[in-house]
Design a protein around this motif. Structure first.
Motif, PDB file in Angstrom:
ATOM      1  N   TRP A 247       0.826  -1.212   0.000  1.00 25.76           N
ATOM      2  CA  TRP A 247       0.000   0.000   0.000  1.00 25.76           C
ATOM      3  C   TRP A 247       0.854   1.254   0.000  1.00 25.76           C
ATOM      4  N   GLY A 248       2.054   1.176   0.529  1.00 29.39           N
ATOM      5  CA  GLY A 248       2.953   2.323   0.526  1.00 29.39           C
ATOM      6  C   GLY A 248       2.534   3.443   1.453  1.00 29.39           C
ATOM      7  N   VAL A 249       1.891   3.117   2.568  1.00 27.62           N
ATOM      8  CA  VAL A 249       1.483   4.144   3.522  1.00 27.62           C
ATOM      9  C   VAL A 249       2.498   4.219   4.660  1.00 27.62           C
ATOM     10  N   ILE A 250       2.617   5.405   5.224  1.00 31.76           N
ATOM     11  CA  ILE A 250       3.553   5.635   6.320  1.00 31.76           C
ATOM     12  C   ILE A 250       2.756   6.105   7.535  1.00 31.76           C
ATOM     13  N   PRO A 251       2.634   5.268   8.564  1.00 37.28           N
ATOM     14  CA  PRO A 251       1.905   5.693   9.756  1.00 37.28           C
ATOM     15  C   PRO A 251       2.683   6.780  10.490  1.00 37.28           C
ATOM     16  N   PHE A 252       1.961   7.814  10.932  1.00 40.09           N
ATOM     17  CA  PHE A 252       2.647   8.901  11.633  1.00 40.09           C
ATOM     18  C   PHE A 252       1.917   9.367  12.882  1.00 40.09           C
ATOM     19  N   ALA A 253       0.675   8.924  13.087  1.00 39.50           N
ATOM     20  CA  ALA A 253      -0.072   9.331  14.283  1.00 39.50           C
ATOM     21  C   ALA A 253      -1.110   8.261  14.582  1.00 39.50           C
ATOM     22  N   ARG A 254      -1.468   8.157  15.856  1.00 38.36           N
ATOM     23  CA  ARG A 254      -2.522   7.220  16.221  1.00 38.36           C
ATOM     24  C   ARG A 254      -3.357   7.808  17.341  1.00 38.36           C
ATOM     25  N   ARG A 255      -4.581   7.342  17.402  1.00 39.55           N
ATOM     26  CA  ARG A 255      -5.458   7.732  18.506  1.00 39.55           C
ATOM     27  C   ARG A 255      -5.184   6.795  19.657  1.00 39.55           C
ATOM     28  N   THR A 256      -5.274   7.292  20.864  1.00 36.44           N
ATOM     29  CA  THR A 256      -5.035   6.435  22.020  1.00 36.44           C
ATOM     30  C   THR A 256      -6.326   5.828  22.563  1.00 36.44           C
ATOM     31  N   ASP A 257      -7.488   6.275  22.054  1.00 37.70           N
ATOM     32  CA  ASP A 257      -8.760   5.740  22.545  1.00 37.70           C
ATOM     33  C   ASP A 257      -9.349   4.675  21.625  1.00 37.70           C
ATOM     34  N   ASN A 258      -8.674   4.363  20.512  1.00 36.00           N
ATOM     35  CA  ASN A 258      -9.109   3.293  19.610  1.00 36.00           C
ATOM     36  C   ASN A 258      -7.906   2.840  18.779  1.00 36.00           C
ATOM     37  N   ASP A 259      -8.159   2.064  17.736  1.00 42.30           N
ATOM     38  CA  ASP A 259      -7.053   1.512  16.941  1.00 42.30           C
ATOM     39  C   ASP A 259      -6.791   2.281  15.649  1.00 42.30           C
ATOM     40  N   GLU A 260      -7.281   3.515  15.548  1.00 40.23           N
ATOM     41  CA  GLU A 260      -7.097   4.287  14.327  1.00 40.23           C
ATOM     42  C   GLU A 260      -5.670   4.817  14.218  1.00 40.23           C
ATOM     43  N   VAL A 261      -5.147   4.678  13.003  1.00 45.01           N
ATOM     44  CA  VAL A 261      -3.792   5.143  12.707  1.00 45.01           C
ATOM     45  C   VAL A 261      -3.856   6.043  11.485  1.00 45.01           C
ATOM     46  N   ALA A 262      -3.276   7.237  11.587  1.00 42.82           N
ATOM     47  CA  ALA A 262      -3.190   8.145  10.453  1.00 42.82           C
ATOM     48  C   ALA A 262      -1.952   7.792   9.651  1.00 42.82           C
ATOM     49  N   CYS A 263      -2.144   7.645   8.339  1.00 40.66           N
ATOM     50  CA  CYS A 263      -1.038   7.250   7.466  1.00 40.66           C
ATOM     51  C   CYS A 263      -0.912   8.219   6.291  1.00 40.66           C
TER      52      CYS A 263
END
Length: 83
Positions: free
Chosen positions: A19-35
């Protein structure tokens, strides 16, 4: 801290190969990751992966932002509403 970032990147690469995504942030209240995709920001749930009949991860973003600026504005709004 660097180990956590490296571990998250490896985890996302294993779940979503090619996919070529780079994770750089995540929420601490769920499993969401910004890429970062190189042009936009996608939000993935890296523990709720949908797979096709062949076992490959299906690209399913919770949300997508056209730019880093758009994502940041949404994050700040969410933070203000949460507080």
């Amino acid at each position: 801290m660097m180990e956590l970032l490296l571990g998250r990147t490896q985890h996302v690469d294993e779940l979503f190969p090619g996919w070529g995504v780079i994770p750089f942030a995540r929420r601490t209240d769920n499993d969401e990751v910004a890429c970062w995709t190189g042009g936009s920001v996608v939000i993935l749930d890296d523990f709720d992966v949908v797979r096709d009949a062949g076992g490959e991860a299906v690209r399913r973003a919770i949300s997508e932002y056209a730019s880093m600026d758009e994502w940041l504005i949404a994050v700040v709004r969410d933070f203000i509403e949460f507080d």
